[in-house]
Design a protein around this motif. Structure first.
Motif, mmCIF file in Angstrom:
data_model
loop_
_atom_site.group_PDB
_atom_site.id
_atom_site.type_symbol
_atom_site.label_atom_id
_atom_site.label_comp_id
_atom_site.label_asym_id
_atom_site.label_seq_id
_atom_site.Cartn_x
_atom_site.Cartn_y
_atom_site.Cartn_z
ATOM 1 N N VAL A 1 1.195 -1.491 0.144
ATOM 2 C CA VAL A 1 0.003 -0.362 0.312
ATOM 3 C C VAL A 1 1.386 1.489 -0.169
ATOM 4 O O VAL A 1 2.163 1.440 1.011
ATOM 5 C CB VAL A 1 -0.599 0.027 1.314
ATOM 6 C CG1 VAL A 1 -1.585 1.264 1.214
ATOM 7 C CG2 VAL A 1 -1.554 -1.521 1.213
ATOM 8 N N ALA A 2 0.802 1.848 -0.990
ATOM 9 C CA ALA A 2 1.691 3.606 -0.957
ATOM 10 C C ALA A 2 1.390 4.658 -0.012
ATOM 11 O O ALA A 2 0.236 4.325 0.417
ATOM 12 C CB ALA A 2 1.156 4.106 -2.732
ATOM 13 N N HIS A 3 2.310 5.432 0.389
ATOM 14 C CA HIS A 3 2.506 6.423 1.581
ATOM 15 C C HIS A 3 0.864 6.760 1.076
ATOM 16 O O HIS A 3 -0.106 7.334 2.075
ATOM 17 C CB HIS A 3 3.553 6.663 1.564
ATOM 18 C CG HIS A 3 3.569 8.286 2.371
ATOM 19 N ND1 HIS A 3 3.155 9.281 1.850
ATOM 20 C CD2 HIS A 3 3.080 8.183 3.730
ATOM 21 C CE1 HIS A 3 2.782 10.522 2.894
ATOM 22 N NE2 HIS A 3 3.357 9.559 4.297
ATOM 23 N N GLY A 4 0.711 7.292 -0.177
ATOM 24 C CA GLY A 4 -0.430 8.422 -0.177
ATOM 25 C C GLY A 4 -1.784 7.916 -0.045
ATOM 26 O O GLY A 4 -2.712 8.190 0.293
ATOM 27 N N GLN B 1 -9.781 13.081 -0.729
ATOM 28 C CA GLN B 1 -9.215 12.020 0.196
ATOM 29 C C GLN B 1 -10.521 11.153 -0.800
ATOM 30 O O GLN B 1 -8.969 10.231 -0.122
ATOM 31 C CB GLN B 1 -9.474 12.521 1.764
ATOM 32 C CG GLN B 1 -8.524 13.615 2.023
ATOM 33 C CD GLN B 1 -7.248 13.754 2.477
ATOM 34 O OE1 GLN B 1 -6.962 12.505 2.187
ATOM 35 N NE2 GLN B 1 -6.616 14.360 1.041
ATOM 36 N N LEU B 2 -11.326 10.545 -0.312
ATOM 37 C CA LEU B 2 -12.087 9.878 -1.046
ATOM 38 C C LEU B 2 -11.800 9.456 -2.363
ATOM 39 O O LEU B 2 -11.307 8.265 -2.791
ATOM 40 C CB LEU B 2 -13.418 10.066 -0.879
ATOM 41 C CG LEU B 2 -14.107 8.891 -1.509
ATOM 42 C CD1 LEU B 2 -13.705 8.087 -0.760
ATOM 43 C CD2 LEU B 2 -15.669 9.192 -1.783
ATOM 44 N N VAL B 3 -11.272 10.486 -3.775
ATOM 45 C CA VAL B 3 -10.760 10.058 -5.488
ATOM 46 C C VAL B 3 -10.017 9.577 -5.026
ATOM 47 O O VAL B 3 -9.299 8.483 -5.618
ATOM 48 C CB VAL B 3 -11.539 10.886 -5.893
ATOM 49 C CG1 VAL B 3 -10.893 11.199 -7.399
ATOM 50 C CG2 VAL B 3 -12.999 11.531 -5.862
ATOM 51 N N ALA B 4 -9.713 10.150 -4.150
ATOM 52 C CA ALA B 4 -7.089 9.947 -4.477
ATOM 53 C C ALA B 4 -7.561 8.364 -3.370
ATOM 54 O O ALA B 4 -6.769 7.503 -4.707
ATOM 55 C CB ALA B 4 -6.353 10.790 -3.666
ATOM 56 N N ALA B 5 -8.077 7.438 -2.440
ATOM 57 C CA ALA B 5 -7.851 7.266 -1.512
ATOM 58 C C ALA B 5 -8.445 5.124 -3.375
ATOM 59 O O ALA B 5 -8.165 4.686 -3.354
ATOM 60 C CB ALA B 5 -8.493 6.211 -0.429
ATOM 61 N N LEU B 6 -9.649 6.221 -3.561
ATOM 62 C CA LEU B 6 -10.235 4.680 -4.563
ATOM 63 C C LEU B 6 -9.028 4.907 -6.056
ATOM 64 O O LEU B 6 -9.067 3.217 -6.375
ATOM 65 C CB LEU B 6 -11.404 5.401 -5.318
ATOM 66 C CG LEU B 6 -12.652 5.555 -3.854
ATOM 67 C CD1 LEU B 6 -14.040 6.095 -4.561
ATOM 68 C CD2 LEU B 6 -13.307 4.315 -3.081
ATOM 69 N N LEU B 7 -8.785 5.834 -6.172
ATOM 70 C CA LEU B 7 -7.170 5.247 -7.528
ATOM 71 C C LEU B 7 -6.633 4.941 -7.668
ATOM 72 O O LEU B 7 -6.048 4.129 -8.134
ATOM 73 C CB LEU B 7 -7.408 7.134 -8.559
ATOM 74 C CG LEU B 7 -8.165 8.368 -8.480
ATOM 75 C CD1 LEU B 7 -8.015 9.408 -8.851
ATOM 76 C CD2 LEU B 7 -8.799 7.027 -9.806
ATOM 77 N N TYR B 8 -6.041 5.097 -5.803
ATOM 78 C CA TYR B 8 -5.143 4.427 -5.242
ATOM 79 C C TYR B 8 -5.187 2.366 -5.696
ATOM 80 O O TYR B 8 -4.682 1.758 -5.520
ATOM 81 C CB TYR B 8 -4.151 4.473 -4.347
ATOM 82 C CG TYR B 8 -3.302 6.007 -3.946
ATOM 83 C CD1 TYR B 8 -2.280 5.628 -4.333
ATOM 84 C CD2 TYR B 8 -3.708 7.120 -3.534
ATOM 85 C CE1 TYR B 8 -1.318 6.458 -4.499
ATOM 86 C CE2 TYR B 8 -2.743 7.819 -3.488
ATOM 87 C CZ TYR B 8 -1.664 7.495 -4.041
ATOM 88 O OH TYR B 8 -0.711 8.552 -4.262
#
Length: 215
Positions: free
Chosen positions: A67-70, A200-207
């Motif tokens: 899991v990436a830091h981001g 934050q939600l979009v970033a988490a889902l893309l990761y």
């Protein structure tokens, strides 16, 4: 808690933090003489503090490295900003009185509780960043995800601002008198928080999507 392993300590601290949030959100709406809202805030802050030590002590694992830091930061942001939004909505009626926030003790107490959640989020985010010291924290994929997520976040913020403008512009004058300036300020803060949460939600889902695709 010294006899427990670091991972067990972290799980226990997270459970305590959950109990603290439950008291923070619901304590003021129960028929008890005890200040459960304040107790919940204190318990949550203490749990986060012990989480800091537990996170430092947990050895790195292969699952964690996948899991990436981001992504870690994004999911934590989703949880904490979501908690701030819920707390702001539950305490919105405290900002209705037609007095400045500095002269409204209920609004001041609500603001301090919400500020506590922000401080806990910043502390935990800093600790996780320190855990990745010496590793690559950002690459081209992170930059791309951050760009896409920020665009969605700006769109969400703009949508909320437009909604507030329409509400204020088309409401009856008598209805508008019910909205104090502190309440309108709270609505604008919620619009910013909604944009941040969506970011934050979009970033988490893309990761998460990229990680599933690579698995």
């Amino acid at each position: 808690m010294t006899a427990l392993s670091p991972r067990t300590r972290l799980i226990a601290c997270l459970l305590l933090a959950g109990v603290g949030l439950a008291l923070f959100f619901g304590g003021e709406y129960r028929d008890f003489d005890l200040p459960l809202g304040w107790v919940g805030t204190a318990l949550f802050v203490a749990a986060v503090w012990f989480c800091v030590d537990a996170v430092h002590r947990i050895p790195h694992s292969e699952d964690e490295a996948a899991v990436a830091h981001g992504e870690w930061q994004a999911w934590i942001g989703v949880a904490f900003v979501g908690a701030v939004i819920v707390a702001s909505l539950l305490k919105a009626d405290m900002f209705l009185p037609q007095v400045p926030i500095g002269q409204n003790p209920d609004a001041g107490a609500a603001g301090r509780g919400i500020g506590t959640l922000f401080v806990a989020w910043l502390v935990l985010a800093y600790v996780l960043k320190q855990r990745w010291v010496g590793k690559v924290l950002e690459d081209e994929r992170d930059t791309r995800i951050e760009l896409v997520a920020s665009q969605w976040g700006r769109a969400a913020t703009a949508s909320c601002i437009i909604g507030i403008a329409v509400l204020l512009g088309f409401s009856d004058t008598d209805r508008l008198r019910e909205f104090s300036y502190p309440f309108i300020a709270q609505m604008l803060m919620l619009a910013l928080l909604w944009g941040l949460w969506f970011d934050q939600l979009v970033a988490a889902l893309l990761y998460w999507r990229d990680r599933r695709a690579a698995a």
